[in-house]
Design a protein around this motif. Structure first.
Motif, PDB file in Angstrom:
ATOM      1  N   HIS A   6      41.808   3.730 -33.067  1.00 45.32           N
ATOM      2  CA  HIS A   6      40.320   3.471 -32.637  1.00 45.32           C
ATOM      3  C   HIS A   6      39.247   2.869 -33.703  1.00 45.32           C
ATOM      4  O   HIS A   6      39.335   3.430 -34.834  1.00 45.32           O
ATOM      5  CB  HIS A   6      39.976   4.869 -32.104  1.00 45.32           C
ATOM      6  CG  HIS A   6      38.500   4.713 -31.830  1.00 45.32           C
ATOM      7  ND1 HIS A   6      38.272   4.152 -30.482  1.00 45.32           N
ATOM      8  CD2 HIS A   6      37.438   5.590 -31.774  1.00 45.32           C
ATOM      9  CE1 HIS A   6      36.918   4.515 -30.186  1.00 45.32           C
ATOM     10  NE2 HIS A   6      36.401   5.122 -31.058  1.00 45.32           N
ATOM     11  N   CYS A  10      33.718  -0.696 -31.859  1.00 45.80           N
ATOM     12  CA  CYS A  10      34.191  -1.673 -30.994  1.00 45.80           C
ATOM     13  C   CYS A  10      34.079  -1.241 -29.447  1.00 45.80           C
ATOM     14  O   CYS A  10      34.472  -0.045 -28.935  1.00 45.80           O
ATOM     15  CB  CYS A  10      35.619  -2.102 -31.251  1.00 45.80           C
ATOM     16  SG  CYS A  10      36.568  -2.883 -29.958  1.00 45.80           S
ATOM     17  N   SER A  13      37.471  -0.613 -27.744  1.00 45.22           N
ATOM     18  CA  SER A  13      38.109   0.612 -28.215  1.00 45.22           C
ATOM     19  C   SER A  13      37.324   1.787 -27.488  1.00 45.22           C
ATOM     20  O   SER A  13      38.149   2.608 -27.129  1.00 45.22           O
ATOM     21  CB  SER A  13      38.177   0.701 -29.606  1.00 45.22           C
ATOM     22  OG  SER A  13      38.897   1.658 -30.193  1.00 45.22           O
ATOM     23  N   CYS A  17      39.083   4.428 -24.761  1.00 42.50           N
ATOM     24  CA  CYS A  17      39.120   6.017 -24.752  1.00 42.50           C
ATOM     25  C   CYS A  17      38.582   6.565 -23.651  1.00 42.50           C
ATOM     26  O   CYS A  17      39.104   7.751 -23.273  1.00 42.50           O
ATOM     27  CB  CYS A  17      38.358   6.427 -26.284  1.00 42.50           C
ATOM     28  SG  CYS A  17      38.920   6.111 -27.654  1.00 42.50           S
ATOM     29  N   ARG A  96      42.332  -3.983 -31.905  1.00 42.16           N
ATOM     30  CA  ARG A  96      41.971  -2.654 -31.473  1.00 42.16           C
ATOM     31  C   ARG A  96      41.451  -2.670 -29.968  1.00 42.16           C
ATOM     32  O   ARG A  96      41.312  -3.660 -29.379  1.00 42.16           O
ATOM     33  CB  ARG A  96      40.734  -2.308 -32.288  1.00 42.16           C
ATOM     34  CG  ARG A  96      39.605  -2.978 -32.293  1.00 42.16           C
ATOM     35  CD  ARG A  96      38.587  -2.784 -33.140  1.00 42.16           C
ATOM     36  NE  ARG A  96      37.522  -3.621 -32.986  1.00 42.16           N
ATOM     37  CZ  ARG A  96      37.241  -4.532 -33.889  1.00 42.16           C
ATOM     38  NH1 ARG A  96      37.902  -4.537 -34.956  1.00 42.16           N
ATOM     39  NH2 ARG A  96      36.036  -5.378 -33.814  1.00 42.16           N
ATOM     40  N   PRO A  97      41.651  -1.484 -29.290  1.00 43.36           N
ATOM     41  CA  PRO A  97      42.486  -0.369 -29.951  1.00 43.36           C
ATOM     42  C   PRO A  97      43.851  -0.609 -29.580  1.00 43.36           C
ATOM     43  O   PRO A  97      44.296  -1.388 -28.597  1.00 43.36           O
ATOM     44  CB  PRO A  97      41.812   0.710 -28.548  1.00 43.36           C
ATOM     45  CG  PRO A  97      41.591   0.187 -27.535  1.00 43.36           C
ATOM     46  CD  PRO A  97      41.150  -1.425 -28.066  1.00 43.36           C
TER      47      PRO A  97
END
Length: 119
Positions: A6, A10, A13, A17, A96-97
């Motif tokens: 992570h 971003c 990202s 999550c 990412r991620p």
């Protein structure tokens, strides 16, 4: 265990999550968030992650970063070893991620890609 590589700066990202904690992880599996810019991955870790992704190595590399151009990573003659070393030394180059669950991984661009790990 769910591992999320992570970058909190971003938006993709952060969205991945949120998707995991809000929707996908209904079983409340343990989740480990690795801020890879603060904790760069080793070459061995990158190789393992690459194997879990099951994609060409170059798909793990962000080709929009200044380091990509400065290191001439577009050069097709570069070996995998050279690319892994570049990723290890310049973690900003890592896509990412990246989310890992049960030995499989996906790049969360777009964030909805992570849902495939929960099917």
């Amino acid at each position: 265990m769910i591992t999320i590589y992570h970058n909190p700066r971003c938006s993709k990202s952060r969205a991945a999550c949120e998707l995991i904690t809000g929707t996908c992880n209904s079983a409340n599996e343990a989740t480990q968030i690795v801020e890879y810019l603060k904790q760069p991955l080793t070459v061995a870790q990158l190789q393992e992650l690459h194997g879990q992704l099951g994609c060409p190595l170059r798909e793990m590399i962000r080709d929009t970063e200044a380091e990509y151009k400065a290191l001439d990573l577009a050069d097709p003659s570069l070996t995998d070893a050279q690319l892994y070393l570049a990723l290890a030394r310049h973690p900003v180059l890592l896509q990412r991620p990246i989310v890992v669950r049960n030995g499989r991984a996906v790049i969360g661009r777009p964030p909805e890609n992570v849902a495939a790990l929960f099917d």
